[in-house]
Scaffold this active site. Sequence first.
Site, PDB file in Angstrom:
ATOM      1  N   GLY A 578       0.821  -1.205   0.000  1.00 42.92           N
ATOM      2  CA  GLY A 578       0.000   0.000   0.000  1.00 42.92           C
ATOM      3  C   GLY A 578       0.851   1.250   0.000  1.00 42.92           C
ATOM      4  N   GLY A 580       0.869   5.079   1.553  1.00 40.58           N
ATOM      5  CA  GLY A 580       0.260   6.039   2.467  1.00 40.58           C
ATOM      6  C   GLY A 580       0.810   7.414   2.222  1.00 40.58           C
ATOM      7  N   VAL A 585       4.034   1.010   2.101  1.00 35.78           N
ATOM      8  CA  VAL A 585       3.969  -0.158   2.983  1.00 35.78           C
ATOM      9  C   VAL A 585       4.271  -1.401   2.139  1.00 35.78           C
ATOM     10  CG1 VAL A 585       2.499  -1.503   4.517  1.00 35.78           C
ATOM     11  CG2 VAL A 585       2.279   0.988   4.458  1.00 35.78           C
ATOM     12  N   LYS A 617       6.487  -0.285   6.875  1.00 41.10           N
ATOM     13  CA  LYS A 617       6.201   1.057   6.350  1.00 41.10           C
ATOM     14  C   LYS A 617       7.520   1.806   6.288  1.00 41.10           C
ATOM     15  CE  LYS A 617       2.968   4.829   7.225  1.00 41.10           C
ATOM     16  NZ  LYS A 617       1.752   5.143   7.972  1.00 41.10           N
ATOM     17  N   ASP A 716      -9.283   9.710  13.696  1.00 46.80           N
ATOM     18  CA  ASP A 716      -9.353   9.562  12.241  1.00 46.80           C
ATOM     19  C   ASP A 716      -9.924   8.195  11.874  1.00 46.80           C
ATOM     20  OD1 ASP A 716      -9.133  10.549   9.695  1.00 46.80           O
ATOM     21  OD2 ASP A 716      -6.988  10.148   9.480  1.00 46.80           O
TER      22      ASP A 716
HETATM   23  N1  ATP Z   1      -0.072  -3.543   8.646  1.00 51.65           N
HETATM   24  C1  ATP Z   1      -0.440  -3.532   7.356  1.00 51.65           C
HETATM   25  N2  ATP Z   1      -0.635  -4.674   6.699  1.00 51.65           N
HETATM   26  C2  ATP Z   1      -1.007  -4.681   5.415  1.00 51.65           C
HETATM   27  N3  ATP Z   1      -1.219  -3.569   4.692  1.00 51.65           N
HETATM   28  C3  ATP Z   1      -1.040  -2.396   5.302  1.00 51.65           C
HETATM   29  C4  ATP Z   1      -0.643  -2.320   6.656  1.00 51.65           C
HETATM   30  N4  ATP Z   1      -0.557  -1.027   6.990  1.00 51.65           N
HETATM   31  C5  ATP Z   1      -0.894  -0.341   5.899  1.00 51.65           C
HETATM   32  N5  ATP Z   1      -1.185  -1.151   4.883  1.00 51.65           N
HETATM   33  C6  ATP Z   1      -1.577  -0.772   3.538  1.00 51.65           C
HETATM   34  O1  ATP Z   1      -0.860   0.360   3.158  1.00 51.65           O
HETATM   35  C7  ATP Z   1      -1.737   1.426   2.879  1.00 51.65           C
HETATM   36  C8  ATP Z   1      -1.114   2.691   3.394  1.00 51.65           C
HETATM   37  O2  ATP Z   1      -1.019   2.612   4.789  1.00 51.65           O
HETATM   38  P1  ATP Z   1      -0.645   3.833   5.653  1.00 51.65           P
HETATM   39  O3  ATP Z   1      -0.872   3.546   7.086  1.00 51.65           O
HETATM   40  O4  ATP Z   1       0.708   4.267   5.265  1.00 51.65           O
HETATM   41  O5  ATP Z   1      -1.734   4.789   5.077  1.00 51.65           O
HETATM   42  P2  ATP Z   1      -2.062   6.297   5.358  1.00 51.65           P
HETATM   43  O6  ATP Z   1      -2.864   6.331   6.576  1.00 51.65           O
HETATM   44  O7  ATP Z   1      -2.660   6.885   4.128  1.00 51.65           O
HETATM   45  O8  ATP Z   1      -0.715   6.914   5.502  1.00 51.65           O
HETATM   46  P3  ATP Z   1      -0.159   7.778   6.628  1.00 51.65           P
HETATM   47  O9  ATP Z   1      -0.293   6.988   7.886  1.00 51.65           O
HETATM   48  O10 ATP Z   1       1.223   7.864   6.133  1.00 51.65           O
HETATM   49  O11 ATP Z   1      -0.943   9.008   6.613  1.00 51.65           O
HETATM   50  C9  ATP Z   1      -3.022   1.084   3.571  1.00 51.65           C
HETATM   51  O12 ATP Z   1      -4.111   1.617   2.913  1.00 51.65           O
HETATM   52  C10 ATP Z   1      -3.033  -0.434   3.513  1.00 51.65           C
HETATM   53  O13 ATP Z   1      -3.598  -0.826   2.294  1.00 51.65           O
END
Ligand code: ATP
Length: 865
Positions: A578, A580, A585, A617, A716
Amino acid sequence: MSLSAAANNISDSDFQNIGPAPRPPGASYNKTQPITNYLGNLDLSEKRDGSGSSSRENRLARATFSKKSGWIQYKDDGLLSFLWQKRFMVLSDSYLTLYKNEPRSVNEDPVLQVPLTTIVSVSRTQLKQNCFEVVRNHDRGSSGGSGNSSLAGAGNGTSGSSSSLASSSSDYNRKTMYISTKTEIELHSWLDAIFAKCPLLSGVSSPTNFTHKVHVGFDPETGSFVGMPSNWEKLLKHSRITGEDWNNNSAAVIQVLQFYQEYNGAGNGTSTGTGPNAGAGISNASAASSSSSLPGSRNPNATITSKSSQQSLTDMHPQRKPPSPPSLADPRRPNLQVSTSNQHGRSPQQPYAKPLNYSLSSPSQGRPPQSHLPSASVSAQGVTLAQKSTHGSWKQQTSPTPLQVKKTPTKRPLLPQQDPSRTQHNMQNPYAPKPALSQSANSSKEILNQRRGPQLPSNSSYNGNTSPPPRLHPQRAAPSAPSAPKSPAEASASTAAALAMRQDPKSEAGHNHLQPTRDAPKKPDISKGPHPKNDVGVTKQRKPSKPTMSNAEIMRKLKSVTFSTDPSSHFQMIEKAGQGASGSVYLAKRTQLPVYGDGYLNDQIGEQHIGDKVAIKQMILSKQPRKELIVNEISVMKDSQHKNIVNFLEAYLKTEDDLWVVMEYMEGGSLTDLIENSPTNGSNYSPLTEPQIAYIVRETCQGLKFLHDKHIIHRDIKSDNVLLDIRSRVKITDFGFCAKLTDKRSKRATMVGTPYWMAPEVVKQREYDEKVDVWSLGIMAIEMLEGEPPYLNEDPLKALYLIATNGTPKLKQPEGLSLKIKRFLSVCLCVDVKYRASTEELLHHSFFDISCDPSDLSPLLDWKR
Ligand SMILES: Nc1ncnc2c1ncn2[C@@H]1O[C@H](COP(=O)(O)OP(=O)(O)OP(=O)(O)O)[C@@H](O)[C@H]1O
């Protein structure tokens, strides 16, 4: 009655939409009078020695010759500026005087006495709720004046003429004091009375050095908003906020405009906050909302200026097509042309000296202003204008300069078949530029209809009739087939890590990540993984505000929770999972456990084995506008081991700039993915069944309760931040915006979150607590029912307005829903926080009785397999 009891006793009629906030008092709005009539309607009965009178002139005259007094909160801009103190304020014919206690005799010593002849400006300020500032000329020769023990100005009495004062202004320093009243009415009353008595402000003497103020209103005769700052004009043009909306609740319109500006970093682009409501978050790291960072508090003059606002506006809509001309045929859409001219030909000279006090009307004929704010500022729901409140900040989508246009990646990469008119629902900044098509389409029912067939009834109230599952028109794009993962062999530890860090410029160029879409996610291809170092302009800006930790502090804190080793050899990267805002990630396989000597950072690490799948991440710190949020996120995750919270495993500071956060891997992806890829996507059924919804909501609620028990607010909650693993376990993630409530700070006020999920109290910039998560949980349940949160197709500004004014959102097709889910929603989406359920109460809700087994979620996870 407890909430659960209340919930259980809800009858069908309780599911009626709470409806819009009552109309503001005295608002007939048949001309541009929301502001101008306000004072006329005000009852100055708060004056202790005054009696009511029907004529405004009489009241003003009496205000001139009588005392007005009452308790207020006071703060000055001197040494003790951080303190709000309760004071008894007396306005006499000559002085504005503050006492510690209500004076029993005239001989009582005041703590501050300001000659009215020295007051050069009185204006509303956003420093605190119901707050105004009094600027006075302070004789340089006199001592103090800003402290509690000194008296400001040397009794000039009332004799000073404005001209003499003005001409000698170089002998004076300007001093500002801030006064906050309990209620909006009181505030107006004080403003009115002070204005009437100060020779430099009233028509008695010619005001000097005053700034032109705007008079804001809606004139149905011309169908125009009048007196709007130009940036607001533009916003309103784009927003589908209509004259009718204005008439219904002008306070809310101004409030969301203001909210918008703050969110977009108008002014100095930092969040604001002050007083008891501002403060550190969960740790130093979360001090984003601390008062020290909040310009609105530190810089009392930080009212939003037209210029800055306009700049940010320009930036916010760089790709927007000019709005289509409003259709006169559409009664909901009165002519939104905005005229900046003063329709009433009032003198441009204004009595208040603060720039851009949109709330101020022009005085006519040398009279005091008729109002300070639109009358809509008082409503039963307490919507108040310009009450930036005690904090004023919300996490803004800041870029270092508002002029910078950032490409913002969505969590769901766009697909070729995407409909660009879809509103992006997961944006941190709802006001990010939209493509021209979306701009018009977004506000166009016709285009929506083209897209999804006949419009669904939108005004249905919840009711208890149970009928077949609602036939909705999910607006999610068809799921894309997951791309085949690279073979592990292909992605050796070192090469995969390197690949993972490489940006594919083509994919970036081809995607406008700001496009408002809510499309099915596509499995990212690791070979196209972005190189965060090359991520310029791609990384979504975290909701910004002025960082409150120095870089050194952040690094120190980070180092305390991370291994300082290169983890590349510890993991074999498999694929990108993913993208973010702060980084990418990746799915990886553990090839080596951290060296024990480094110290395990998390108990969970003990359960880790070679070969375990993990999510990593990767973040480039120098690209993070809000590093402290990352520290916050790690801190919260590290201390929050719970079955419904994504487990943090360990983190590495590979270099000073390269952070890897290792978490448990959630193969199922986000709940958003699930909704978008639901087998019923494209049909008229809800993406998830009620039992599936009950299960997911219950699990999320358990995670939330765990956080709330620790006095942490997530802030959030939305489907994007709920992840599932392959065994259908449901876990909350994304803790960057968590805030800790403490004994001293049992409420928060920083505006954080994603607008469509925001509770009304957040949008209205009120103090809030854990229950904002409960509201968002209710909105998330609606996502599962309807495919998207309420108002997603509205322009964000209009959506904010609707959240602020509509109360409990209406379901599109309530008739197909069970009473249980409607009852559940009604206790989550209760505008009155008192009656909104807590997570504890929710967990006893009978809606959860219908929860399915985790295995019943597997069809929803099929798309991932
Ligand atoms: N622990 C995890 N396992 C599997 N996929 C994950 C995990 N964490 C995040 N992802 C995937 O990665 C994507 C981005 O995650 P992230 O937490 O970075 O998103 P974000 O909330 O948009 O970013 P940020 O936290 O940087 O603002 C998620 O939408 C998900 O699809």
